[in-house]
Design a protein around this motif. Structure first.
Motif, mmCIF file in Angstrom:
data_model
loop_
_atom_site.group_PDB
_atom_site.id
_atom_site.type_symbol
_atom_site.label_atom_id
_atom_site.label_comp_id
_atom_site.label_asym_id
_atom_site.label_seq_id
_atom_site.Cartn_x
_atom_site.Cartn_y
_atom_site.Cartn_z
ATOM 1 N N ALA A 216 0.827 -1.208 0.000
ATOM 2 C CA ALA A 216 0.000 0.000 0.000
ATOM 3 C C ALA A 216 0.862 1.260 0.000
ATOM 4 O O ALA A 216 0.592 2.219 -0.739
ATOM 5 N N GLU A 217 1.910 1.270 0.827
ATOM 6 C CA GLU A 217 2.778 2.441 0.897
ATOM 7 C C GLU A 217 3.531 2.653 -0.416
ATOM 8 O O GLU A 217 3.710 3.787 -0.863
ATOM 9 N N LEU A 218 3.978 1.564 -1.050
ATOM 10 C CA LEU A 218 4.682 1.692 -2.324
ATOM 11 C C LEU A 218 3.741 2.235 -3.398
ATOM 12 O O LEU A 218 4.122 3.104 -4.197
ATOM 13 N N THR A 219 2.513 1.742 -3.414
ATOM 14 C CA THR A 219 1.537 2.234 -4.392
ATOM 15 C C THR A 219 1.289 3.730 -4.207
ATOM 16 O O THR A 219 1.288 4.505 -5.184
ATOM 17 N N MET A 220 1.081 4.164 -2.963
ATOM 18 C CA MET A 220 0.821 5.578 -2.709
ATOM 19 C C MET A 220 2.050 6.430 -3.013
ATOM 20 O O MET A 220 1.936 7.549 -3.520
ATOM 21 N N ALA A 221 3.233 5.898 -2.720
ATOM 22 C CA ALA A 221 4.453 6.647 -3.001
ATOM 23 C C ALA A 221 4.633 6.853 -4.503
ATOM 24 O O ALA A 221 5.019 7.942 -4.955
ATOM 25 N N MET A 222 4.334 5.820 -5.291
ATOM 26 C CA MET A 222 4.456 5.954 -6.747
ATOM 27 C C MET A 222 3.393 6.917 -7.284
ATOM 28 O O MET A 222 3.659 7.684 -8.215
ATOM 29 N N ASP A 223 2.194 6.902 -6.677
ATOM 30 C CA ASP A 223 1.153 7.856 -7.072
ATOM 31 C C ASP A 223 1.601 9.290 -6.794
ATOM 32 O O ASP A 223 1.426 10.180 -7.636
ATOM 33 N N ARG A 224 2.172 9.501 -5.602
ATOM 34 C CA ARG A 224 2.632 10.850 -5.249
ATOM 35 C C ARG A 224 3.730 11.321 -6.187
ATOM 36 O O ARG A 224 3.740 12.468 -6.638
ATOM 37 N N LEU A 225 4.663 10.432 -6.471
ATOM 38 C CA LEU A 225 5.771 10.800 -7.347
ATOM 39 C C LEU A 225 5.267 11.107 -8.758
ATOM 40 O O LEU A 225 5.697 12.093 -9.372
ATOM 41 N N HIS A 226 4.379 10.280 -9.257
ATOM 42 C CA HIS A 226 3.835 10.506 -10.594
ATOM 43 C C HIS A 226 3.077 11.827 -10.660
ATOM 44 O O HIS A 226 3.221 12.599 -11.615
#
Length: 238
Positions: A216-226
């Motif tokens: 979940a944290e990796l998914t949200m981190a990639m969303d934030r970065l994108h």
């Protein structure tokens, strides 16, 4: 043709060359280049076995895929100096964990990463513990990692870059594993014995929760970065 044990066949030089479909002089050339393990000697007679035949077929398959004899020699040396399955299991401290290992021939590995199976990439994979050897076979420790790596290479990412990223991911994964293990070990004690007379380790029992948090944290981190990259103001052109 002699028998060694109940199933292992043995071949004289001429018999092995015929079985492999190559001239005797080619077999001797491969032996001189150390592409084949030494034969068993019985007086002046050299005896080869099915592993030698498998190696010759692998050499032929790799040559068909565009590898040079020099490259094959380097690949062979890398495999022979790599860890075997038993050593890898001891190193990782697991019985393959939840991952499904995959057995491959060298030519099948070459097909997974066409043009990218170089001695350097092979050495990096062995060092990471992704690959181990078991006789003439190669064992990849994880079907998931093999498929993901192959997919990235298929998309055009160099295998060397994939392996370097994997090395960096390993460092972060080790740190995350230590965080969750310390958290659980600090606040929970071992479960009481079950009906089988064994106690379930809380770290093992709660591992799926840790995996869910990381995903979940990796998914949200990639969303934030994108989002940050796509919403960044564009520099006006002059």
């Amino acid at each position: 043709m002699a028998e060694s044990g109940s199933t292992m066949r043995e071949y004289r030089t001429e018999e092995l060359a015929e079985a492999a479909g190559i001239p005797v002089r080619t077999l001797r050339f491969y032996r001189e280049r150390k592409l084949l393990p030494p034969p068993r000697r019985e007086g002046r007679i050299a005896w080869y076995d099915d592993q030698h035949l498998a190696r010759l077929r692998t050499i032929a398959a790799l040559l068909e895929r565009g590898h040079t004899l020099g490259g094959i020699a380097e690949l062979t040396a890398a495999f022979e100096h790599g860890r075997d399955v038993g050593q890898l299991g001891e190193l990782l401290g697991i019985g393959w964990s939840e991952e499904t290992p995959v057995r491959l021939t060298p030519e099948a590995l070459a097909d997974y990463f066409e043009g990218e199976v170089t001695p350097e990439n092979l050495a990096a994979s062995l060092d990471l513990g992704y690959l181990a050897t078991d006789g003439e076979e190669i064992v990849h420790v994880s079907r998931r990692l093999l498929d993901v790596s192959s997919a990235l290479v298929g998309e055009g990412v160099p295998l060397a870059a994939v392996l370097e990223t994997a090395r960096r991911v390993r460092e972060h994964a080790d740190a995350l594993a230590a965080l969750f293990t310390d958290l659980i070990s600090t606040h929970l004690t071992a479960d009481t014995e079950t009906g089988t007379g064994t106690a379930e380790d809380p770290v093992t029992r709660l591992r799926p929760l840790a995996k869910s948090v990381v995903e979940a944290e990796l998914t949200m981190a990639m969303d934030r970065l994108h989002q940050s990259r796509t919403s960044a103001p564009q520099t006006p052109s002059s």
